[in-house]
Enzyme design. Sequence first.
Site, PDB file in Angstrom:
ATOM      1  N   TYR A   1       0.827  -1.209   0.000  1.00  0.00           N
ATOM      2  CA  TYR A   1       0.000   0.000   0.000  1.00  0.00           C
ATOM      3  C   TYR A   1       0.864   1.263   0.000  1.00  0.00           C
ATOM      4  CZ  TYR A   1       1.262   0.631   4.886  1.00  0.00           C
ATOM      5  OH  TYR A   1       1.973   0.822   6.039  1.00  0.00           O
TER       6      TYR A   1
ATOM      7  N   PHE B   1       2.773   9.703   3.511  1.00  0.00           N
ATOM      8  CA  PHE B   1       3.092   9.546   4.923  1.00  0.00           C
ATOM      9  C   PHE B   1       3.450   8.111   5.287  1.00  0.00           C
ATOM     10  CE2 PHE B   1      -1.556   9.306   4.520  1.00  0.00           C
ATOM     11  CZ  PHE B   1      -1.817   8.068   5.085  1.00  0.00           C
ATOM     12  N   ASP B   2       3.169   7.166   4.406  1.00  0.00           N
ATOM     13  CA  ASP B   2       3.518   5.771   4.684  1.00  0.00           C
ATOM     14  C   ASP B   2       3.437   4.972   3.398  1.00  0.00           C
ATOM     15  OD1 ASP B   2       4.272   3.545   6.092  1.00  0.00           O
ATOM     16  OD2 ASP B   2       2.315   3.178   6.999  1.00  0.00           O
TER      17      ASP B   2
ATOM     18  N   ILE C   1      -7.787   0.965  10.788  1.00  0.00           N
ATOM     19  CA  ILE C   1      -8.808   2.013  10.736  1.00  0.00           C
ATOM     20  C   ILE C   1     -10.068   1.484  10.036  1.00  0.00           C
ATOM     21  CG2 ILE C   1      -7.158   3.923  10.829  1.00  0.00           C
ATOM     22  CD1 ILE C   1      -7.398   4.200   7.812  1.00  0.00           C
TER      23      ILE C   1
ATOM     24  N   TYR D   1      -8.412   8.502  11.153  1.00  0.00           N
ATOM     25  CA  TYR D   1      -7.921   8.760  12.511  1.00  0.00           C
ATOM     26  C   TYR D   1      -8.675   9.878  13.216  1.00  0.00           C
ATOM     27  CZ  TYR D   1      -4.133   5.764  10.991  1.00  0.00           C
ATOM     28  OH  TYR D   1      -3.411   4.684  10.522  1.00  0.00           O
TER      29      TYR D   1
ATOM     30  N   PHE E   1      -5.445   6.102  -0.164  1.00  0.00           N
ATOM     31  CA  PHE E   1      -4.603   4.901  -0.164  1.00  0.00           C
ATOM     32  C   PHE E   1      -4.744   4.161  -1.493  1.00  0.00           C
ATOM     33  CE2 PHE E   1      -5.200   5.400   4.414  1.00  0.00           C
ATOM     34  CZ  PHE E   1      -3.942   5.111   4.914  1.00  0.00           C
TER      35      PHE E   1
END
Length: 250
Positions: free
Chosen positions: A163, A173-174, A191, A217, A233
């Site tokens: 992902y 961010f990831d 989540i 979040y 995502f």
Amino acid sequence: MRKTIKLSLIAASVLALTACNQEAKKEQQVEVKLETEAQQQAYGIGASVGNFLNQDLADKKELGVELDEALLKRGFEDALAGNAKLDDEKIREVLTALDQSIRTKQQEKAKVEAEQSKAEGEKYLADAKKEGVTVTESGLQYEVISQGDGEKPVATDVVKVHYKGTLLDGTEFDSSYSRNEPTTFPLNRVIPGWTEGLQLMPVGSKYKFTIPADLAYGERDLGKIPANSTLVFEVELLEIQSEEKAAAAE
């Protein structure tokens, strides 16, 4: 202990500021030698404190707090000479007040940014509705990039995925791709947007999800992910793991 460390950092920071702001002529006369480990250690401490000070002053300035650098230096020099103009009790008092002021300003800034993130997310979600994008009852949006033909997971399954996660402005961010390693997790421990979204995907699929803040979040500020952030995502569902593999992953 925490206050002592904080005071020590401030004192050390002033030392770095004093060293960095020497007159140019004097700096030219001092030869910096970094030949021995002890010399490198001493210089490293000074450089580390200098970096801390630069960032600390920049952070405070961003919040509207600008400190008088001349007084910073003077306070350090006076204390070193045993002639501080403020006693320890007064120093603790004024620094505690400064800390409280900074926290208040940070909270105010975070509140404004959270409101902005929420508004931006709502607008983005409204604008993102287009052909090829499906919106679920919860508000989750998804787009099929490629469709696999495997089984679909259920919430109690453990899945293996690749992902990439970004903010609305494209800031990453990831990413498991960046780590070059897929991620494995129980689907009911992530989540809500992931728990719902991945159950729509057959194994072998790649989907793009736009996840509203309340399915991500929420109001939590996670640093890289500001409060009330709508997240995007791209997810590949690689595998639904067997009970044996799932147990080994725990």
